[in-house]
Design a protein around this motif. Structure first.
Motif, short mmCIF file in Angstrom:
data_model
loop_
_atom_site.label_atom_id
_atom_site.label_comp_id
_atom_site.label_asym_id
_atom_site.label_seq_id
_atom_site.Cartn_x
_atom_site.Cartn_y
_atom_site.Cartn_z
N ASN A 10 0.83 -1.20 0.00
CA ASN A 10 0.00 0.00 0.00
C ASN A 10 0.88 1.26 0.00
O ASN A 10 0.92 2.02 0.98
N ARG A 11 1.59 1.46 -1.09
CA ARG A 11 2.43 2.65 -1.24
C ARG A 11 2.77 2.84 -2.72
O ARG A 11 2.54 1.95 -3.54
N LYS A 12 3.29 4.00 -3.03
CA LYS A 12 3.72 4.26 -4.40
C LYS A 12 5.05 3.57 -4.66
O LYS A 12 5.90 3.49 -3.77
N ILE A 13 5.22 3.08 -5.87
CA ILE A 13 6.42 2.32 -6.22
C ILE A 13 7.02 2.86 -7.52
O ILE A 13 6.30 3.18 -8.47
N ARG A 14 8.32 2.93 -7.54
CA ARG A 14 9.06 3.33 -8.73
C ARG A 14 9.51 2.08 -9.47
O ARG A 14 9.72 1.03 -8.87
N ILE A 15 9.65 2.18 -10.79
CA ILE A 15 10.17 1.06 -11.58
C ILE A 15 11.64 1.35 -11.90
O ILE A 15 11.98 2.39 -12.47
N ARG A 16 12.48 0.42 -11.50
CA ARG A 16 13.93 0.62 -11.66
C ARG A 16 14.37 0.52 -13.11
O ARG A 16 15.20 1.29 -13.58
N GLY A 214 19.98 -11.87 -21.15
CA GLY A 214 20.01 -13.25 -21.62
C GLY A 214 19.37 -14.25 -20.67
O GLY A 214 18.73 -15.21 -21.10
N LYS A 215 19.52 -14.04 -19.36
CA LYS A 215 18.98 -14.97 -18.38
C LYS A 215 17.66 -14.49 -17.79
O LYS A 215 17.09 -15.18 -16.93
N GLU A 216 17.19 -13.34 -18.20
CA GLU A 216 15.94 -12.80 -17.68
C GLU A 216 14.74 -13.34 -18.45
O GLU A 216 14.84 -13.66 -19.64
N GLU A 217 13.63 -13.43 -17.75
CA GLU A 217 12.38 -13.87 -18.35
C GLU A 217 11.26 -12.95 -17.86
O GLU A 217 11.34 -12.38 -16.77
N PRO A 218 10.20 -12.80 -18.65
CA PRO A 218 9.03 -12.09 -18.16
C PRO A 218 8.39 -12.86 -17.01
O PRO A 218 8.63 -14.06 -16.83
N TYR A 219 7.57 -12.19 -16.24
CA TYR A 219 6.82 -12.86 -15.17
C TYR A 219 5.59 -13.48 -15.82
O TYR A 219 4.62 -12.81 -16.14
N VAL A 238 1.57 3.23 -21.77
CA VAL A 238 2.17 1.94 -22.12
C VAL A 238 2.71 1.29 -20.84
O VAL A 238 3.53 1.89 -20.14
N PRO A 239 2.28 0.06 -20.53
CA PRO A 239 2.78 -0.59 -19.31
C PRO A 239 4.20 -1.11 -19.48
O PRO A 239 4.70 -1.25 -20.60
N VAL A 240 4.84 -1.37 -18.36
CA VAL A 240 6.19 -1.93 -18.34
C VAL A 240 6.08 -3.42 -18.05
O VAL A 240 5.43 -3.82 -17.08
N LEU A 241 6.71 -4.22 -18.89
CA LEU A 241 6.70 -5.66 -18.68
C LEU A 241 7.64 -6.01 -17.53
O LEU A 241 8.80 -5.61 -17.52
N LEU A 242 7.11 -6.75 -16.55
CA LEU A 242 7.92 -7.08 -15.37
C LEU A 242 8.68 -8.38 -15.57
O LEU A 242 8.26 -9.25 -16.34
N ASP A 243 9.79 -8.52 -14.85
CA ASP A 243 10.63 -9.71 -14.97
C ASP A 243 10.19 -10.77 -13.96
O ASP A 243 9.45 -10.50 -13.00
N ALA A 244 10.66 -11.99 -14.17
CA ALA A 244 10.23 -13.13 -13.35
C ALA A 244 10.58 -12.95 -11.89
O ALA A 244 9.85 -13.43 -11.00
N GLU A 245 11.68 -12.26 -11.58
CA GLU A 245 12.10 -12.07 -10.20
C GLU A 245 11.61 -10.75 -9.62
O GLU A 245 11.94 -10.41 -8.48
N LEU A 246 10.83 -10.01 -10.40
CA LEU A 246 10.25 -8.73 -9.97
C LEU A 246 11.31 -7.70 -9.56
O LEU A 246 11.05 -6.80 -8.77
N LYS A 247 12.51 -7.83 -10.13
CA LYS A 247 13.59 -6.91 -9.80
C LYS A 247 13.41 -5.55 -10.47
O LYS A 247 14.11 -4.59 -10.12
N ARG A 248 12.48 -5.47 -11.41
CA ARG A 248 12.23 -4.18 -12.04
C ARG A 248 11.46 -3.24 -11.10
O ARG A 248 11.41 -2.04 -11.35
N LEU A 249 10.86 -3.80 -10.07
CA LEU A 249 10.17 -2.98 -9.09
C LEU A 249 11.15 -2.47 -8.05
O LEU A 249 12.01 -3.22 -7.57
#
Length: 270
Positions: A10-16, A214-219, A238-249
């Motif tokens: 429950n807070r605002k989040i930036r995308i790295r 190379g080793k990253e995948e979408p969630y 336009v949304p940002v596609l997130l990675d499998a490990e959610l490290k983009r958050l």
């Protein structure tokens, strides 16, 4: 329908990391296309204008000489021709280098004559250029306008890309949503994932690209690698596609673990 936003804190989040190319690459591509459009215009427009003037009052020049005349077919239908013509008017020698470009399915040689303007005898053209005058006008206009439009489109794409990156990198309320992955294309050092995030007014799919390492995948939200997780920043289109490990958050490890656990539970109960 599952509300994926319940997985977020429950807070605002930036995308790295957005996976979106900076707009400068689009701008450079746009400049290159505009330069090509300008080159074609400078190369062909004077000749087309000249030949329209000659066509208004043409006079054949039977004693003219044509040298270095040649035509080449490009991509089967695009033909460009060049020639050097020379003739005399009242004892004065007149010479011109002529370049033509048109669309034609003709194969073999072209027979040409030299034609000049009756009122402006220094203006000369090839009979082939006059025969193809409307063809050349339409082809040259279409090429210049089409390439220039593509270049302008790249500028618009660059502005859209920079806006998406800017909005994603500020703290805001994110809207998690499912998007359909259209295709994955490997590139040097990683892959590009193309995904559909909506449709326009005509029902045409709205597509975007996201770069992954190379080793990253979408969630993935399904087992068929068809639906993936994306986050739409507040105010963005336009949304940002997130990675499998959610490290983009931009979230702490405990928050990411909690988000992942909640998403897993939602997908299991869906």
């Amino acid at each position: 329908m599952t509300d994926l936003n319940q997985a977020l804190p429950n807070r605002k989040i930036r995308i790295r990391k957005t996976g979106v190319w900076p707009g400068v690459f689009f701008y450079l591509g746009g400049l290159m296309l505009l330069a090509v459009a300008g080159f074609i215009g400078v190369w062909q427009a004077p000749g087309v204008v000249n030949d329209w003037l000659v066509a208004s009052d043409p006079v054949a020049v039977p004693d003219a000489t044509i040298t270095d005349g040649e035509c080449h077919a490009r991509r089967v239908v695009f033909v460009d021709c060049s020639a050097h013509v020379a003739y005399e008017i009242e004892g004065k020698s007149v010479e011109h280098d002529i370049d033509l470009m048109f669309v034609n399915f003709h194969t073999g040689d072209y027979e040409v004559d030299v034609v000049r303007s009756a009122s402006q005898p220094n203006r000369a053209a090839l009979s082939l250029g006059l025969d193809m005058l409307w063809n050349r006008t339409l082809v040259d206009s279409a090429l210049v306008l089409g390439i220039a439009a593509a270049g302008t489109g790249l500028f618009a794409g660059g502005a859209k890309s920079d806006r998406s990156r800017r909005l994603a990198r500020r703290e805001s309320t994110l809207d998690l949503r499912e998007v359909k992955v259209a295709q994955i294309n490997p590139v040097l050092g990683g892959k590009y994932v193309q995904f559909q995030y909506g449709a326009d007014r005509k029902g045409k799919p709205l597509l975007a690209l996201s770069r992954f390492g190379g080793k990253e995948e979408p969630y993935w939200l399904d087992g068929q690698r068809g639906m993936a997780l994306a986050a739409l920043p507040e105010g963005a289109s336009v949304p940002v596609l997130l990675d499998a490990e959610l490290k983009r958050l931009d979230a702490s490890p405990p928050e990411i673990a909690t988000i992942a656990e909640r998403l897993k539970g939602m997908m299991a109960g869906a």
